[in-house]
Motif scaffolding. Sequence first.
Motif, PDB file in Angstrom:
ATOM      1  N   PRO A  47      19.041  66.179  61.785  1.00 27.35           N
ATOM      2  CA  PRO A  47      19.885  66.989  61.357  1.00 27.35           C
ATOM      3  C   PRO A  47      20.357  67.123  59.843  1.00 27.35           C
ATOM      4  N   GLN A  94      21.925  77.056  59.953  1.00 31.37           N
ATOM      5  CA  GLN A  94      22.196  76.772  61.166  1.00 31.37           C
ATOM      6  C   GLN A  94      21.831  76.994  62.358  1.00 31.37           C
ATOM      7  N   GLU A  95      20.758  78.063  62.616  1.00 33.21           N
ATOM      8  CA  GLU A  95      19.789  78.309  64.053  1.00 33.21           C
ATOM      9  C   GLU A  95      19.365  77.258  63.702  1.00 33.21           C
ATOM     10  N   TRP A  96      18.763  76.524  62.968  1.00 36.26           N
ATOM     11  CA  TRP A  96      17.626  75.524  63.217  1.00 36.26           C
ATOM     12  C   TRP A  96      18.568  74.004  63.825  1.00 36.26           C
ATOM     13  N   ALA A  97      18.985  74.056  63.192  1.00 33.10           N
ATOM     14  CA  ALA A  97      20.503  73.279  63.409  1.00 33.10           C
ATOM     15  C   ALA A  97      21.035  73.242  65.065  1.00 33.10           C
ATOM     16  N   ASP A  98      21.354  74.526  65.218  1.00 34.57           N
ATOM     17  CA  ASP A  98      22.325  74.065  66.957  1.00 34.57           C
ATOM     18  C   ASP A  98      21.016  74.098  67.935  1.00 34.57           C
ATOM     19  N   ARG A  99      19.554  74.152  67.048  1.00 30.78           N
ATOM     20  CA  ARG A  99      18.287  74.196  67.985  1.00 30.78           C
ATOM     21  C   ARG A  99      18.571  72.937  68.370  1.00 30.78           C
ATOM     22  N   THR A 123      20.086  69.752  68.135  1.00 29.12           N
ATOM     23  CA  THR A 123      21.671  68.981  68.067  1.00 29.12           C
ATOM     24  C   THR A 123      20.900  69.548  69.379  1.00 29.12           C
ATOM     25  N   ALA A 124      20.741  70.608  69.874  1.00 32.46           N
ATOM     26  CA  ALA A 124      20.880  70.592  71.761  1.00 32.46           C
ATOM     27  C   ALA A 124      19.897  70.005  72.108  1.00 32.46           C
ATOM     28  N   TYR A 184      16.143  65.919  69.276  1.00 32.80           N
ATOM     29  CA  TYR A 184      15.900  66.919  67.908  1.00 32.80           C
ATOM     30  C   TYR A 184      15.062  67.896  68.417  1.00 32.80           C
ATOM     31  N   ARG A 189      18.327  80.600  57.559  1.00 29.82           N
ATOM     32  CA  ARG A 189      18.414  80.000  59.576  1.00 29.82           C
ATOM     33  C   ARG A 189      18.495  78.811  59.718  1.00 29.82           C
ATOM     34  N   ARG A 217      16.822  71.236  71.761  1.00 30.20           N
ATOM     35  CA  ARG A 217      16.025  72.553  72.219  1.00 30.20           C
ATOM     36  C   ARG A 217      14.372  72.602  70.996  1.00 30.20           C
TER      37      ARG A 217
END
Length: 549
Positions: free
Chosen positions: A227, A263-268, A270-271, A218, A261, A273
Motif C-alpha cells: 500500500p 483508492q480502488e487498487w488500495a482496497d483490493r 488491502t483485502a 497484497y 483508481r 484480492r
Amino acid sequence: MTEPKKKQLRTIDDPFVAIGPSGVAIRDRLKHLTPEDDKVLRLVGEHLGSLASRDLAARCSDAGDHSTDTWAARKQGLTAASSSRWAGSITKATHDQWALSRRCQLAHIQNLEAGVRTLMHRLSLPLGEKGSKRAAGGYGSKSEWFQKTRRLHILEHRLDTARAERQAGIVHVVRGGRKLLNTRHNLETAQLTEPQWRERWEAERWFLAADGESGKRYGNETIRVTPEGEVSIKFPAPLADLANAKHGRYVLATKVVFAYRGQEWADRITANRAVAYRIHLDVERGRWYLTASWQRPVVQTMPLEAARAKGMVGVDTNADHFAAYQLDRHGNPVGDPRRFFYDLTGSANHRDAQIRHAITQVLHWAKSCGVRAIAIEDLDFTAEKTREKHGRRKRFRQLISGIPTGKLKARLVSMAAEMDLSIVAVDPAYTSIWGDRHWRKPLTAPRRKMSRHDAASVAIGRRALGHPIRRRTAPPPQHQSDATGHRTVQADRGTRGREETRPPVTELAHDARRRTGHEKGTRATSTSKTVRDARSAGQWVQDSLLLTD
C-alpha cells in the motif's frame, strides 16, 4: 401491367444495452531507478523471455494434440528454471497468444473466401455489364478480366494453404511482433540503426508479468506492491543470488503512486484480492512502467426502458469525427447537432489519444444533457474492406479501414461506465440513407447546417429509443381541412354543430365575392338562395365574411 418489384429490406435487429467492462488496468512510471535496478530488471526479463519463447514453440508444435497432460508437462519443465508461479504466468500467456493467432487465422480464411466469391461472380458476367449496389458488375476489358483470373488462382492457393494449416492446427506467431520483425529489413525507412532496432526487439521479447492470486499477501506473490508503493520481485531460481531482501526477493528503489483508481487498487490489495502486474520498458523514452490490472464482476447493465427514460444521444461514427444529436424520449431532436473531431493519422499512440479525447468530449456533453445512455451503431467492417469487393475504390477502402470500430467499442463502453452512462447498440442498417431522407431537410435552417452524418445520428437515436426512423407524414388534404385548403373562417364557440362534419354547401362561403356577384368592393349583405334553402332544411351553414375594400 405488372407492378414494379419492391426492394427487399433485411431484418433489423433490436437495440440492446452493451455489457459493462469486465476488467480494469492502471499504470504508473517507475521513477528514480538505480543502475542496479535497471540491470536486474533486464536480466529477469531476458531470462523469463527466453522461457516464454521456448514454451510458445512447444505449444505450436503440439498443435491439435494439446491436452492437460502436455500443459502440465510444459509447466513442470518451466518450474525448474523459474518457479511454479512464473511458470503458470508464462503458460497462460502462451495459451492466450496461441488462441489469438487462431482467431486471426479464421478471420484471414473468411477474408479470402469473400474475395474468391467476389472474383468468381464478376468473372462469370459478360464484359462491361453494369452492377448494382449489392453486387459488382463485370470487368471493363479483356485485359482486366485476364489479370483477375490470375488473382483468383493466387487467392485460391492461399485459401487452400490456410485451410490446410488450420486443419493441422498450425499457427504463425512472432514474439515481439511481426511489424517490428519486418522493420529489420527496412531500417533506413524506419530511421533506425541496427543496434537501436536490436534493443527494441529484445525489449519486446522480454517477459515480466505475473498473474494475481486471491488470498495471498497484497494479491500477488511474484510481483508485490505494498500500500505504500514499494515494489518487490520474486527472483527465478537461477537469479536468486541477486536478491537484496528475504525469501529471494528484490526490492526496487522506487515507489509507485497510482493517481487514477488508486483508492480502488488500495482496497483490493488491502483485502488480499488478486491483482496482476506487468513491468515493461519503453525503449524510445528510456522509461520503465508498472501496469496493474484486475477483473471485475460483470456489471448488471441498465434496463433498456430505464436507459430511454430521459432521452438519448445518438452518435454516428465517421472516419474523422463523431456526429451527435440529442433526442428526447419521444424521439424529437433537441437543440443543434454537435461534432467531435479527431485525427487518425500518425502513430498508434497518437490515434489512441485522439479517440480517447473525442470520446471524453462526447461523454461530458451527454452528461450535461441529462441523458442516461448513448446510442451508437454496432459496426463491424471486418469483411467489408477487401479490394475484390470494392475494386478500384481505394480511398473508400482506406476510409472504412480507418474507422476504429473495435477499439472504439472497448474504449466507449469502459469510459461510459465510469460516468454512469450506458451504451445502447443499434443495427446500422439504412441509418444513413433514411436519416438523410427524412431528417436532413426538415432540420436544416438558416442558422443550422445539417450534414448527412448529423441526420444519421438522429436516425440512430430514434432506433435506440424504439421509434421508427421516418417522421410522421402529414395526413391527406381531405383530413387536414375542408376537402382542399385550410379553414379560413371558423364557427363561433356557441354555434351548435360546430364540431360536426360540414355539408358541401359550406364551400360557397369561402368566396363571398363570387357568390354575391359584387366584384368591385361592394358589401355583401344578401344571403344566397342555396344557403337559405339549406337553413330551412335544418342544416347548419357558416355565415359568410363581410368583405370590404
